[in-house]
Motif scaffolding. Structure first.
Motif, PDB file in Angstrom:
ATOM      1  N   ILE A 178       0.862  -1.181   0.000  1.00  0.00           N
ATOM      2  CA  ILE A 178       0.000   0.000   0.000  1.00  0.00           C
ATOM      3  C   ILE A 178       0.898   1.230   0.000  1.00  0.00           C
ATOM      4  CG2 ILE A 178      -1.830   1.260   1.198  1.00  0.00           C
ATOM      5  CD1 ILE A 178      -2.704  -1.351   2.463  1.00  0.00           C
ATOM      6  N   ALA A 179       0.930   1.883  -1.150  1.00  0.00           N
ATOM      7  CA  ALA A 179       1.729   3.102  -1.275  1.00  0.00           C
ATOM      8  C   ALA A 179       0.832   4.271  -0.890  1.00  0.00           C
ATOM      9  CB  ALA A 179       2.251   3.253  -2.695  1.00  0.00           C
ATOM     10  N   GLY A 180       0.904   4.656   0.351  1.00  0.00           N
ATOM     11  CA  GLY A 180       0.026   5.689   0.870  1.00  0.00           C
ATOM     12  C   GLY A 180       0.616   7.078   0.733  1.00  0.00           C
ATOM     13  N   LYS A 181      -0.186   8.005   0.308  1.00  0.00           N
ATOM     14  CA  LYS A 181       0.231   9.400   0.237  1.00  0.00           C
ATOM     15  C   LYS A 181      -0.756  10.227   1.052  1.00  0.00           C
ATOM     16  CE  LYS A 181       1.436  13.151  -2.930  1.00  0.00           C
ATOM     17  NZ  LYS A 181       1.462  13.619  -4.338  1.00  0.00           N
ATOM     18  N   PRO A 182      -0.446  10.467   2.312  1.00  0.00           N
ATOM     19  CA  PRO A 182      -1.354  11.278   3.134  1.00  0.00           C
ATOM     20  C   PRO A 182      -1.420  12.713   2.641  1.00  0.00           C
ATOM     21  CG  PRO A 182       0.241  10.063   4.484  1.00  0.00           C
ATOM     22  CD  PRO A 182       0.708   9.975   3.070  1.00  0.00           C
ATOM     23  N   ASP A 183      -2.510  13.395   2.974  1.00  0.00           N
ATOM     24  CA  ASP A 183      -2.570  14.836   2.726  1.00  0.00           C
ATOM     25  C   ASP A 183      -1.371  15.515   3.376  1.00  0.00           C
ATOM     26  OD1 ASP A 183      -4.934  14.624   1.347  1.00  0.00           O
ATOM     27  OD2 ASP A 183      -6.213  15.276   3.012  1.00  0.00           O
ATOM     28  N   SER A 184      -0.949  16.615   2.795  1.00  0.00           N
ATOM     29  CA  SER A 184       0.209  17.341   3.334  1.00  0.00           C
ATOM     30  C   SER A 184      -0.083  17.975   4.682  1.00  0.00           C
ATOM     31  CB  SER A 184       0.664  18.421   2.349  1.00  0.00           C
ATOM     32  OG  SER A 184      -0.387  19.337   2.103  1.00  0.00           O
ATOM     33  N   THR A 185      -1.378  18.099   5.001  1.00  0.00           N
ATOM     34  CA  THR A 185      -1.770  18.640   6.305  1.00  0.00           C
ATOM     35  C   THR A 185      -2.912  17.824   6.887  1.00  0.00           C
ATOM     36  OG1 THR A 185      -3.349  20.200   5.341  1.00  0.00           O
ATOM     37  CG2 THR A 185      -1.093  20.990   5.703  1.00  0.00           C
ATOM     38  N   ALA A 186      -3.041  17.892   8.188  1.00  0.00           N
ATOM     39  CA  ALA A 186      -4.189  17.318   8.898  1.00  0.00           C
ATOM     40  C   ALA A 186      -4.773  18.427   9.758  1.00  0.00           C
ATOM     41  CB  ALA A 186      -3.757  16.144   9.761  1.00  0.00           C
ATOM     42  N   THR A 187      -6.093  18.440   9.839  1.00  0.00           N
ATOM     43  CA  THR A 187      -6.760  19.530  10.561  1.00  0.00           C
ATOM     44  C   THR A 187      -7.346  19.017  11.869  1.00  0.00           C
ATOM     45  OG1 THR A 187      -7.329  20.633   8.492  1.00  0.00           O
ATOM     46  CG2 THR A 187      -8.565  21.279  10.450  1.00  0.00           C
ATOM     47  N   ILE A 188      -6.982  19.692  12.955  1.00  0.00           N
ATOM     48  CA  ILE A 188      -7.573  19.445  14.267  1.00  0.00           C
ATOM     49  C   ILE A 188      -8.539  20.590  14.548  1.00  0.00           C
ATOM     50  CG2 ILE A 188      -7.119  19.044  16.712  1.00  0.00           C
ATOM     51  CD1 ILE A 188      -5.793  16.985  14.901  1.00  0.00           C
ATOM     52  N   ALA A 189      -9.828  20.269  14.734  1.00  0.00           N
ATOM     53  CA  ALA A 189     -10.845  21.318  14.882  1.00  0.00           C
ATOM     54  C   ALA A 189     -11.490  21.269  16.251  1.00  0.00           C
ATOM     55  CB  ALA A 189     -11.909  21.160  13.796  1.00  0.00           C
ATOM     56  N   LYS A 231     -14.753  23.707  17.987  1.00  0.00           N
ATOM     57  CA  LYS A 231     -15.686  24.837  18.104  1.00  0.00           C
ATOM     58  C   LYS A 231     -15.328  25.992  17.166  1.00  0.00           C
ATOM     59  CE  LYS A 231     -16.806  23.843  22.944  1.00  0.00           C
ATOM     60  NZ  LYS A 231     -16.800  24.346  24.346  1.00  0.00           N
ATOM     61  N   GLY A 232     -15.184  25.655  15.909  1.00  0.00           N
ATOM     62  CA  GLY A 232     -14.932  26.690  14.919  1.00  0.00           C
ATOM     63  C   GLY A 232     -13.481  27.091  14.767  1.00  0.00           C
ATOM     64  N   LYS A 233     -12.623  26.695  15.679  1.00  0.00           N
ATOM     65  CA  LYS A 233     -11.200  26.976  15.577  1.00  0.00           C
ATOM     66  C   LYS A 233     -10.471  25.727  15.086  1.00  0.00           C
ATOM     67  CE  LYS A 233     -11.213  30.417  19.292  1.00  0.00           C
ATOM     68  NZ  LYS A 233     -10.601  30.818  20.599  1.00  0.00           N
ATOM     69  N   SER A 234      -9.297  25.935  14.498  1.00  0.00           N
ATOM     70  CA  SER A 234      -8.582  24.776  13.960  1.00  0.00           C
ATOM     71  C   SER A 234      -7.077  24.907  14.163  1.00  0.00           C
ATOM     72  CB  SER A 234      -8.893  24.597  12.472  1.00  0.00           C
ATOM     73  OG  SER A 234      -8.391  25.681  11.717  1.00  0.00           O
ATOM     74  N   LEU A 235      -6.439  23.753  14.209  1.00  0.00           N
ATOM     75  CA  LEU A 235      -4.985  23.635  14.312  1.00  0.00           C
ATOM     76  C   LEU A 235      -4.534  22.797  13.125  1.00  0.00           C
ATOM     77  CD1 LEU A 235      -2.206  23.686  15.865  1.00  0.00           C
ATOM     78  CD2 LEU A 235      -3.008  21.616  17.047  1.00  0.00           C
ATOM     79  N   THR A 236      -3.544  23.273  12.386  1.00  0.00           N
ATOM     80  CA  THR A 236      -3.059  22.560  11.210  1.00  0.00           C
ATOM     81  C   THR A 236      -1.725  21.886  11.520  1.00  0.00           C
ATOM     82  OG1 THR A 236      -4.154  24.087   9.697  1.00  0.00           O
ATOM     83  CG2 THR A 236      -2.376  22.751   8.799  1.00  0.00           C
ATOM     84  N   LEU A 237      -1.671  20.580  11.307  1.00  0.00           N
ATOM     85  CA  LEU A 237      -0.438  19.815  11.477  1.00  0.00           C
ATOM     86  C   LEU A 237       0.119  19.448  10.107  1.00  0.00           C
ATOM     87  CD1 LEU A 237      -1.462  17.379  14.374  1.00  0.00           C
ATOM     88  CD2 LEU A 237      -0.350  19.620  14.539  1.00  0.00           C
ATOM     89  N   LYS A 238       1.443  19.335  10.020  1.00  0.00           N
ATOM     90  CA  LYS A 238       2.098  19.080   8.735  1.00  0.00           C
ATOM     91  C   LYS A 238       2.651  17.643   8.681  1.00  0.00           C
ATOM     92  CE  LYS A 238       3.387  23.911   7.960  1.00  0.00           C
ATOM     93  NZ  LYS A 238       4.503  24.866   7.710  1.00  0.00           N
ATOM     94  N   TYR A 239       2.429  17.014   7.525  1.00  0.00           N
ATOM     95  CA  TYR A 239       2.931  15.664   7.281  1.00  0.00           C
ATOM     96  C   TYR A 239       4.453  15.654   7.374  1.00  0.00           C
ATOM     97  CZ  TYR A 239       3.936  11.325   4.720  1.00  0.00           C
ATOM     98  OH  TYR A 239       4.405  10.094   4.337  1.00  0.00           O
ATOM     99  N   ALA A 248       3.815  18.135  18.634  1.00  0.00           N
ATOM    100  CA  ALA A 248       2.481  18.223  18.031  1.00  0.00           C
ATOM    101  C   ALA A 248       1.409  17.811  19.033  1.00  0.00           C
ATOM    102  CB  ALA A 248       2.411  17.355  16.780  1.00  0.00           C
ATOM    103  N   ALA A 249       1.712  16.781  19.821  1.00  0.00           N
ATOM    104  CA  ALA A 249       0.752  16.331  20.833  1.00  0.00           C
ATOM    105  C   ALA A 249       0.504  17.417  21.874  1.00  0.00           C
ATOM    106  CB  ALA A 249       1.268  15.059  21.503  1.00  0.00           C
ATOM    107  N   LYS A 250       1.538  18.113  22.270  1.00  0.00           N
ATOM    108  CA  LYS A 250       1.369  19.190  23.249  1.00  0.00           C
ATOM    109  C   LYS A 250       0.492  20.300  22.682  1.00  0.00           C
ATOM    110  CE  LYS A 250       5.631  18.339  25.841  1.00  0.00           C
ATOM    111  NZ  LYS A 250       6.978  18.834  26.222  1.00  0.00           N
TER     112      LYS A 250
END
Length: 573
Positions: free
Chosen positions: A116-127, A129-137, A276-278
């Motif tokens: 399985i040659a997986g290509k994740p999105d370049s970012t993941a979104t943590i949301a 209540k309307g606010k978001s945090l963007t993490l990078k692959y 990232a966890a913090k």
């Protein structure tokens, strides 16, 4: 050295891993064994013992490492030209030595896998209540899947913190108690409660149990109906840096072919950095240190974080067959009883460039073990007295992907397991000279310790348990696949006491390799290496095999070993 998925009928064995010790609980300078009895004292000399003329030499081992770890072999990843070159080379060398093909006239055992040659999105979104945090692959996370689907979408999956992600009734521990994780993504800490010796009163103290291994955590999350599981990487309890997570989990991954095409697995398997966890916990209005402290106390209760995860994995699915290489020297008097020498031929192939180099040559990990196989085979061929029992040389595929080749052999054995006397495994023969110790990973498990001790005395060496059991090394190489099906397995090498330079030197060399070269392009052949220790280890394992081959009895698992019951089913005493 990853760990394979356990089949359901092996779960009792996995549980047993927590009931009996796989390694010594003592890792102090007193060098005590699993049973609390001291191991033998170290010799006081610094001179090497005489080297017999048995065909096992540093030069021969260097010759094979140089070939197998060359750029021409492209890092020996399964399903590549590197696999064809490596397996053809090994089969050709066995044939030159006069060894017979081990699988019905063939030197190869087919191993069906899915890539399985997986290509994740370049970012993941943590949301939240309307606010978001963007993490990078790669910088913040590594995500993959075992679901055999072109697209795996994780959309607004609620995040839940479940401590270590452990359900261990024998320790009265359940991180999932009262926690509904169906359809959610679970976030967990690495290792197991007690976390690499932070609290030595919990579980097995400093020694990692099977519960601390990442594959167990994924399996347990799937059993609770989770959509995904993300492990928080922390270098100390992991025993390797984030760069190893990146190199081991990026790009294409191999898995066993399964009837349900991975549907029983969590959709998302992943890792995130401690930083990232913090950030994630801060976004939830929580503090990492507080959650960490709570997760290490009995009675911990997991909690919904009030956050959601959105990301997508895009996959290319390829079904192919890899190969184990199998050769045999038939026994003269008991040819239907078998001693297996194993080592994995695969490594990581071509990956992200580091300092301009993208070929992960895998010289010590594990061209050295394959070189040991060939050197030991040469020793048996040259020996005047031929072995009474058959000697099998097994170079397996897919160890770096989860012990895939050895697990496949253990589930589809060419030679009956009940007639298999022992597995003797080699992984990362070291390259910094002669050693005084013989370190056994899984000391105290079987009679093979005694065979190792006898062979060690011939070299004026002494036996000790593995000194860093918190790394979970017992579960990270191919001997474990044999142990699970009841075959006594030995994984031993000089590791911690340089004969010429002492313990501090050996520890420094080991740490430098793990920090700078393990699973990196820099693990490549160096003509300045001192491979006398590698030859010494190969000779020791050769002598153990000679002794086993001359006997009519079978080594046993010791009373209390979790593997004893499995063996007794196939071979009652």
């Amino acid at each position: 050295m990853p760990l394979p998925t356990l089949r359901p009928w092996l779960l009792p064995v996995a549980a047993g891993l927590l009931l009996a010790s796989c390694q010594s609980n003592s890792t102090t300078s007193t060098e005590t064994a699993v049973n609390g009895k001291p191991t033998e004292a170290a010799p006081t000399d610094t001179a090497s013992v005489a080297t017999p003329n048995d065909g096992i030499t540093p030069a021969l081992i260097a010759q094979h490492i140089k070939v197998l770890a060359s750029d021409e072999y492209q890092g020996r990843r399964p399903f590549t030209a590197g696999e064809e070159k490596a397996t053809s080379y090994l089969a050709g060398e066995f044939k030159k030595l006069g060894l017979k093909p081990g699988n019905n006239g063939s030197y190869f055992q087919p191993v069906p896998l899915v890539e399985i040659a997986g290509k994740p999105d370049s970012t993941a979104t943590i949301a939240r209540k309307g606010k978001s945090l963007t993490l990078k692959y790669r910088k913040d996370y590594m995500f993959l899947t075992e679901r055999e689907k072109p697209t795996v979408e994780i959309k607004s999956s609620p995040l839940v913190f479940a401590g270590y992600g452990v359900t261990a009734p024998e320790y009265k521990w359940d991180d999932y108690a009262g926690l509904d994780v169906k359809g959610k993504t679970v976030v967990v800490l690495i290792n197991d409660p007690g976390n690499a010796g932070t609290d030595t009163t919990m579980f097995k103290g400093k020694e990692m149990t099977y519960y601390g291994r990442w594959m167990y955590k994924y399996e347990e999350a799937a059993r609770h109906g989770a959509t995904g599981l993300v492990i928080i990487h922390d270098t100390k309890p992991a025993s390797y840096p984030w760069t190893v997570v990146q190199s081991s989990n990026g790009g294409a991954k191999l898995h066993p072919q399964t009837p349900d095409h991975g549907a029983s697995k969590v959709a998302l398997e992943g890792w995130m950095t401690l930083d990232a966890a913090k950030q994630l916990f801060t976004a939830a209005g929580l503090k990492y240190d507080d959650l960490y402290a709570a997760a290490n106390k009995p009675g911990f209760k997991g909690k919904d974080l009030g956050l959601s995860l959105t990301t997508t994995l895009h996959n290319k699915i390829t079904y192919k067959t890899s190969k184990n290489v199998v050769a045999m020297l038939p026994g003269t008097s008991r040819p239907n009883e078998y001693i297996i020498y194993s080592a994995h031929w695969d490594h990581l192939g071509i990956g992200p460039a580091v300092a301009g180099d993208s070929i992960y040559n895998g010289a010590l990990d594990n061209a050295s073990g394959c070189a040991g196989l060939l050197a030991i085979a040469n020793g048996f061929v040259q020996a005047k007295q031929k072995p009474g029992r058959s000697i099998v040389f097994l170079a397996v595929t897919g160890e770096e992907q989860g012990l895939l080749g050895s697990d496949y052999y253990a589930q589809h054995p060419i030679f009956p397991l009940k007639n298999t006397v022992a597995d003797i495994n080699m992984d990362e023969l070291l390259a910094f000279g002669p050693m005084r110790d013989v370190t056994i990973t899984g000391y105290g498990q079987s009679d093979l310790d005694d065979y190792a001790r006898t062979a060690a005395k011939e070299q004026n060496r002494y036996v000790i348990p593995y000194q860093h059991p918190e790394t979970g090394s017992f579960y990270r190489s191919d001997h474990f696949s044999f142990a699970k099906v009841g075959v006594p397995a030995l994984y031993a090498s000089g590791s911690f006491d340089s004969r010429l330079h002492g313990k501090a030197f050996a520890e420094k060399e080991r740490k430098e390799f793990e920090a700078n070269n393990y699973h990196q392009p820099s693990d490549q052949f160096n003509p300045k290496w001192d491979l006398r220790g590698a030859a010494q280890d190969a000779r020791l394992l050769f002598r153990i095999g000679q002794q086993l081959a001359s006997e009519t009895t079978f080594p046993q698992w010791k009373a209390g070993s979790e593997f004893r019951a499995v063996r007794l089913k196939s071979r009652p005493q």
